[in-house]
Design an enzyme around this catalytic site. Structure first.
Site, PDB file in Angstrom:
ATOM      1  N   CYS A   6       0.858  -1.193   0.000  1.00 51.16           N
ATOM      2  CA  CYS A   6       0.000   0.000   0.000  1.00 51.16           C
ATOM      3  C   CYS A   6       0.895   1.245   0.000  1.00 51.16           C
ATOM      4  O   CYS A   6       2.124   1.137   0.102  1.00 51.16           O
ATOM      5  CB  CYS A   6      -0.863  -0.001   1.264  1.00 51.16           C
ATOM      6  SG  CYS A   6       0.153  -0.009   2.764  1.00 51.16           S
TER       7      CYS A   6
ATOM      8  N   HIS B  90      -1.656  -3.643  19.170  1.00 51.49           N
ATOM      9  CA  HIS B  90      -1.074  -3.315  17.857  1.00 51.49           C
ATOM     10  C   HIS B  90      -0.408  -1.938  17.926  1.00 51.49           C
ATOM     11  O   HIS B  90      -0.942  -1.006  18.531  1.00 51.49           O
ATOM     12  CB  HIS B  90      -2.185  -3.319  16.803  1.00 51.49           C
ATOM     13  CG  HIS B  90      -1.679  -3.266  15.400  1.00 51.49           C
ATOM     14  ND1 HIS B  90      -1.233  -2.098  14.826  1.00 51.49           N
ATOM     15  CD2 HIS B  90      -1.545  -4.232  14.452  1.00 51.49           C
ATOM     16  CE1 HIS B  90      -0.853  -2.351  13.580  1.00 51.49           C
ATOM     17  NE2 HIS B  90      -1.031  -3.641  13.334  1.00 51.49           N
TER      18      HIS B  90
ATOM     19  N   GLU C 148      -0.149   0.449  15.848  1.00 50.71           N
ATOM     20  CA  GLU C 148      -0.933   1.593  15.359  1.00 50.71           C
ATOM     21  C   GLU C 148      -1.977   2.015  16.386  1.00 50.71           C
ATOM     22  O   GLU C 148      -2.170   3.208  16.626  1.00 50.71           O
ATOM     23  CB  GLU C 148      -1.610   1.226  14.025  1.00 50.71           C
ATOM     24  CG  GLU C 148      -2.370   2.408  13.454  1.00 50.71           C
ATOM     25  CD  GLU C 148      -3.287   2.016  12.303  1.00 50.71           C
ATOM     26  OE1 GLU C 148      -2.865   1.278  11.405  1.00 50.71           O
ATOM     27  OE2 GLU C 148      -4.448   2.473  12.323  1.00 50.71           O
TER      28      GLU C 148
HETATM   29  S1  SF4 Z   1      -2.815   3.001   6.954  1.00 50.97           S
HETATM   30 FE1  SF4 Z   1      -1.515   1.160   7.028  1.00 50.97          FE
HETATM   31  S2  SF4 Z   1      -2.429  -0.255   5.518  1.00 50.97           S
HETATM   32 FE2  SF4 Z   1      -3.275   1.810   5.120  1.00 50.97          FE
HETATM   33  S3  SF4 Z   1      -2.002   2.743   3.528  1.00 50.97           S
HETATM   34 FE3  SF4 Z   1      -1.163   3.359   5.525  1.00 50.97          FE
HETATM   35  S4  SF4 Z   1       0.393   1.809   6.059  1.00 50.97           S
HETATM   36 FE4  SF4 Z   1      -0.889   0.965   4.428  1.00 50.97          FE
END
Ligand code: SF4
Length: 393
Positions: free
Chosen positions: A53, A160, A162
């Site tokens: 991504c 996680h 994030e």
């Molecule tokens: S939020 Fe995470 S999965 Fe989505 S584009 Fe960004 S890095 Fe990739």
């Protein structure tokens, strides 16, 4: 969106040709049907969207760590060391760092506490901060919700990276709580309605609420944001359920729901949406099995597995070596968090029909490796070159 130069070791001539062709034929990204690869006795249906991504390509360009073992091993071979593991456990104490060290912030972002520690050590993080803009968008949304005096409910995996980063950024603006799934959301709703005594909340949600959280006061006005890689249907169900809980408790009709519930859209990123929608469309094809390639600790990949599992036998592998033979496959069961061996995973029927996709941190080279390995069982080694040609025109 900005285009990146992905290092050659992660690229695949076949997948590049397929993606380029599909993009040319469908500039507006409206066609989610899979790409059919006819390999004689083997038919592979490749999801319309999968693989690296924006955030991962951006991070790799700045030299990055992501949820993919091959990419991470490659970085380590280049001398990059990990300060923490994915659970946040210290691998190298921060006090061993020197101001001249380069510290990379991953695409998931990091907590304000870690940023502060690094600043105190004299380390400049701005230049090597690879936080994905789609993660920053979640932080901005949290701030906007907080400005309107809503408590922030974060739908995400509490451990996680994030979600830990989002929790840290959100909780400086407003009281915040993490819910990992619908079951936990159901329990949270009981504190909203008063069905459960507030005193139980602190044990039940230990490690998932911000300092000074007051159950009586802080669950009167709420808004939901989520980890960018959750399952779209789960996030929607959680937001709908919480909205219903608030409108029920405060006897509100639809026009007044915003008095207690911030009605915003989910904060899933474009890659999560594209990859999940592509899997949903791919699942309309009648097939014998699905293979999903990605890191075993990758959240977005596990959700693709979850979608496939509902429909057909699904094998979650992190590279083609897990396909031991035409009879045996070693694959990850993310429910039990164990790798397991399955025999006779390919049925007797011919042609065999396989659905194939990969997560947002998985190099295309690994997906090509899987196609080649499977094709090899059907003596179709040359067919990869034929497919590359076919998709190059
Ligand atoms: S939020 Fe995470 S999965 Fe989505 S584009 Fe960004 S890095 Fe990739």
């Amino acid at each position: 969106m900005k285009q990146f130069e992905v290092p050659i070791i992660y690229r695949s001539p076949l997948i590049t040709a397929i993606k380029k062709k599909r993009k040319e034929m469908d500039k507006m990204k409206k066609d989610f049907t899979p790409t059919h690869l006819d390999l004689g006795l083997l038919h592979i249906y490749l999801a319309r969207h999968f693989g690296f991504c924006y955030g991962v390509e951006n991070a790799i360009e700045i030299a990055e760590m992501i949820h993919n073992p091959q990419v991470n091993a490659d970085l380590q071979a280049h001398g990059v060391k990990f300060l923490q593991d994915t659970q946040g456990t210290t691998l190298i104490p921060f006090d061993e760092l020197k101001p001249e060290d380069i510290v990379l912030i991953p695409a998931f972002g990091t907590t304000l506490e870690i940023e502060k520690k690094l600043h105190q050590l004299g380390i400049r993080i701005e230049e090597y901060n690879t936080t994905c803009p789609f993660v920053e968008k979640v932080w901005n949304r949290s701030e906007a919700i907080a400005k309107d005096r809503y408590t922030i409910i974060i739908h995400g995996k509490p451990k996680h990276e994030e979600t830990r980063a989002t929790f840290s950024h959100a909780s400086v603006h407003s009281p915040s709580v993490i819910v990992k799934d619908m079951a936990q959301t159901n329990e949270l709703a009981k504190y909203i309605t008063g069905e459960k005594p507030s005193s139980m909340f602190y044990e039940e949600f230990k490690g998932q609420y911000s300092n000074g959280f007051d159950v009586e006061k802080d669950l009167q006005r709420i808004g939901v944001v989520n980890q960018t890689t959750m399952l779209a249907s789960d996030t929607q169900a959680i937001a709908d359920f919480l909205k219903q809980t608030m409108t029920g408790k405060y006897q509100l009709n639809a026009e007044h729901s915003e008095e207690h519930f911030a009605d915003t859209r989910d904060t899933l990123c474009y890659a999560t949406n594209d990859n999940q929608n592509a899997v949903i469309a791919m699942l309309e094809t009648n097939a014998d099995l699905a293979i999903v390639v990605g890191g075993y600790n990758s959240s977005n990949t596990s959700h693709l597995v979850e979608l496939c599992e509902e429909k057909l036998p699904t094998y979650f592998i992190n590279n083609e070596e897990k396909i031991l033979s035409g009879n045996q496959i070693l694959h990850y069961n993310f429910h039990t968090k164990e790798e397991m061996l399955t025999r006779d995973y390919i049925p007797e029927t011919r042609p065999v029909k396989i659905l194939l996709t990969s997560g947002a941190s998985c190099p295309d080279a690994l997906v090509e490796g899987v196609i080649k390995k499977m094709a090899g069982f059907y003596q179709k080694e040359n067919s990869i070159e034929r497919l590359i040609e076919e998709f190059s025109y």
